[in-house]
Design a protein around this motif. Structure first.
Motif, PDB file in Angstrom:
ATOM      1  N   LEU A 115      -8.786  29.064 -58.887  1.00  0.00           N
ATOM      2  CA  LEU A 115      -9.957  29.882 -58.555  1.00  0.00           C
ATOM      3  C   LEU A 115     -11.193  29.502 -59.368  1.00  0.00           C
ATOM      4  CD1 LEU A 115      -8.301  33.380 -58.126  1.00  0.00           C
ATOM      5  CD2 LEU A 115      -9.212  31.888 -56.337  1.00  0.00           C
ATOM      6  N   LEU A 116     -10.995  29.056 -60.597  1.00  0.00           N
ATOM      7  CA  LEU A 116     -12.122  28.674 -61.441  1.00  0.00           C
ATOM      8  C   LEU A 116     -12.558  27.220 -61.248  1.00  0.00           C
ATOM      9  CD1 LEU A 116     -11.042  30.430 -64.756  1.00  0.00           C
ATOM     10  CD2 LEU A 116     -12.847  31.143 -63.171  1.00  0.00           C
ATOM     11  N   TYR A 117     -11.769  26.448 -60.501  1.00  0.00           N
ATOM     12  CA  TYR A 117     -12.108  25.044 -60.284  1.00  0.00           C
ATOM     13  C   TYR A 117     -13.446  24.960 -59.550  1.00  0.00           C
ATOM     14  CZ  TYR A 117     -11.367  20.118 -59.313  1.00  0.00           C
ATOM     15  OH  TYR A 117     -11.484  18.754 -59.272  1.00  0.00           O
ATOM     16  N   PRO A 118     -14.410  24.212 -60.082  1.00  0.00           N
ATOM     17  CA  PRO A 118     -15.761  24.223 -59.513  1.00  0.00           C
ATOM     18  C   PRO A 118     -15.848  23.722 -58.073  1.00  0.00           C
ATOM     19  CG  PRO A 118     -15.680  22.892 -61.533  1.00  0.00           C
ATOM     20  CD  PRO A 118     -14.311  23.394 -61.274  1.00  0.00           C
ATOM     21  N   TYR A 119     -14.952  22.852 -57.654  1.00  0.00           N
ATOM     22  CA  TYR A 119     -15.013  22.291 -56.303  1.00  0.00           C
ATOM     23  C   TYR A 119     -13.826  22.751 -55.464  1.00  0.00           C
ATOM     24  CZ  TYR A 119     -18.093  19.312 -59.007  1.00  0.00           C
ATOM     25  OH  TYR A 119     -19.063  18.862 -59.844  1.00  0.00           O
ATOM     26  N   ARG A 120     -13.429  23.999 -55.633  1.00  0.00           N
ATOM     27  CA  ARG A 120     -12.207  24.481 -54.998  1.00  0.00           C
ATOM     28  C   ARG A 120     -12.273  24.494 -53.476  1.00  0.00           C
ATOM     29  NH1 ARG A 120     -14.313  28.813 -57.403  1.00  0.00           N
ATOM     30  NH2 ARG A 120     -15.127  30.453 -56.072  1.00  0.00           N
ATOM     31  N   GLU A 121     -13.473  24.541 -52.889  1.00  0.00           N
ATOM     32  CA  GLU A 121     -13.563  24.578 -51.429  1.00  0.00           C
ATOM     33  C   GLU A 121     -12.955  23.317 -50.806  1.00  0.00           C
ATOM     34  OE1 GLU A 121     -16.379  25.247 -53.371  1.00  0.00           O
ATOM     35  OE2 GLU A 121     -16.130  27.404 -53.153  1.00  0.00           O
ATOM     36  N   GLY A 122     -13.118  22.181 -51.448  1.00  0.00           N
ATOM     37  CA  GLY A 122     -12.583  20.935 -50.905  1.00  0.00           C
ATOM     38  C   GLY A 122     -11.341  20.440 -51.617  1.00  0.00           C
ATOM     39  N   MET A 123     -10.791  21.274 -52.500  1.00  0.00           N
ATOM     40  CA  MET A 123      -9.674  20.849 -53.339  1.00  0.00           C
ATOM     41  C   MET A 123      -8.459  20.419 -52.533  1.00  0.00           C
ATOM     42  SD  MET A 123      -7.396  23.099 -56.005  1.00  0.00           S
ATOM     43  CE  MET A 123      -8.765  23.539 -57.018  1.00  0.00           C
ATOM     44  N   PHE A 124      -7.999  21.264 -51.632  1.00  0.00           N
ATOM     45  CA  PHE A 124      -6.759  20.967 -50.932  1.00  0.00           C
ATOM     46  C   PHE A 124      -6.954  19.861 -49.895  1.00  0.00           C
ATOM     47  CE2 PHE A 124      -5.911  25.196 -52.689  1.00  0.00           C
ATOM     48  CZ  PHE A 124      -4.781  24.875 -53.422  1.00  0.00           C
ATOM     49  N   GLU A 125      -8.144  19.753 -49.323  1.00  0.00           N
ATOM     50  CA  GLU A 125      -8.433  18.645 -48.418  1.00  0.00           C
ATOM     51  C   GLU A 125      -8.414  17.318 -49.176  1.00  0.00           C
ATOM     52  OE1 GLU A 125      -9.212  16.326 -45.205  1.00  0.00           O
ATOM     53  OE2 GLU A 125      -8.575  18.414 -45.258  1.00  0.00           O
ATOM     54  N   PHE A 126      -9.004  17.311 -50.368  1.00  0.00           N
ATOM     55  CA  PHE A 126      -9.003  16.111 -51.199  1.00  0.00           C
ATOM     56  C   PHE A 126      -7.577  15.735 -51.599  1.00  0.00           C
ATOM     57  CE2 PHE A 126      -9.179  14.033 -55.373  1.00  0.00           C
ATOM     58  CZ  PHE A 126      -9.944  12.928 -55.048  1.00  0.00           C
ATOM     59  N   LEU A 127      -6.777  16.722 -52.002  1.00  0.00           N
ATOM     60  CA  LEU A 127      -5.383  16.445 -52.377  1.00  0.00           C
ATOM     61  C   LEU A 127      -4.593  15.922 -51.179  1.00  0.00           C
ATOM     62  CD1 LEU A 127      -4.552  19.432 -54.720  1.00  0.00           C
ATOM     63  CD2 LEU A 127      -4.626  17.023 -55.342  1.00  0.00           C
ATOM     64  N   ARG A 128      -4.827  16.504 -50.007  1.00  0.00           N
ATOM     65  CA  ARG A 128      -4.137  16.039 -48.799  1.00  0.00           C
ATOM     66  C   ARG A 128      -4.477  14.572 -48.526  1.00  0.00           C
ATOM     67  NH1 ARG A 128      -4.883  14.741 -43.960  1.00  0.00           N
ATOM     68  NH2 ARG A 128      -7.072  15.282 -43.852  1.00  0.00           N
ATOM     69  N   LEU A 129      -5.759  14.239 -48.664  1.00  0.00           N
ATOM     70  CA  LEU A 129      -6.200  12.870 -48.451  1.00  0.00           C
ATOM     71  C   LEU A 129      -5.610  11.928 -49.501  1.00  0.00           C
ATOM     72  CD1 LEU A 129      -8.057  10.903 -46.902  1.00  0.00           C
ATOM     73  CD2 LEU A 129      -9.816  11.476 -48.568  1.00  0.00           C
TER      74      LEU A 129
END
Length: 138
Positions: free
Chosen positions: A117-131
């Motif tokens: 929740l505190l990660y500054p770029y959390r909106e794209g976090m899981f998309e980036f990890l998926r990629l």
């Protein structure tokens, strides 16, 4: 220092041999960790998490997981694996050491959620990890 503390916490006999083996790792290992990147602090936080788990300090483990998630995006995957392995080992280990580490699991889950929740770029976090994980062939 953290490797030494981990060996002490695990009551590993002949710690000096393991420390010598650590120091004899290929120079590339130490070279990669000398670069200014997230990998070196990531290793430090991973070792700190292991130390907190071995010493059964759930609050410190939660703090380590939160900081690990904030520092290194791969921790979103690695920290649950580390904690899960610890909890599993606590359940199936030697009879005298068996216990349910529910407190540790809950505290580290809270730390994981706080880190996400505190990660500054959390909106794209899981998309980036998926990629990174699925898109790169890992």
């Amino acid at each position: 220092m953290l490797v030494h503390l981990l060996l002490m916490a695990g009551r590993v006999p002949w710690r000096w041999m393991w420390l010598l083996a650590f120091l004899l790792l290929p120079t590339d290992f130490f070279l990669l960790h000398s670069y200014i990147r997230a990998i070196s602090p990531s290793l430090v936080l991973m070792l700190a998490l292991l130390l907190a788990l071995f010493q059964r300090r759930p609050v410190w483990a939660a703090i380590a997981v939160m900081l690990y998630n904030l520092l290194y995006l791969g921790a979103v995957i690695y920290s649950p694996v580390i904690v899960g392995a610890f909890v599993f080992a606590s359940l199936v280990g030697p009879k005298e050491d068996r216990r349910m580490e529910w407190k540790t699991a809950m505290f580290t889950l809270v730390g994981w959620c706080a880190g996400v929740l505190l990660y500054p770029y959390r909106e794209g976090m899981f998309e980036f990890l998926r990629l990174q994980v699925l898109g790169s062939g890992l």
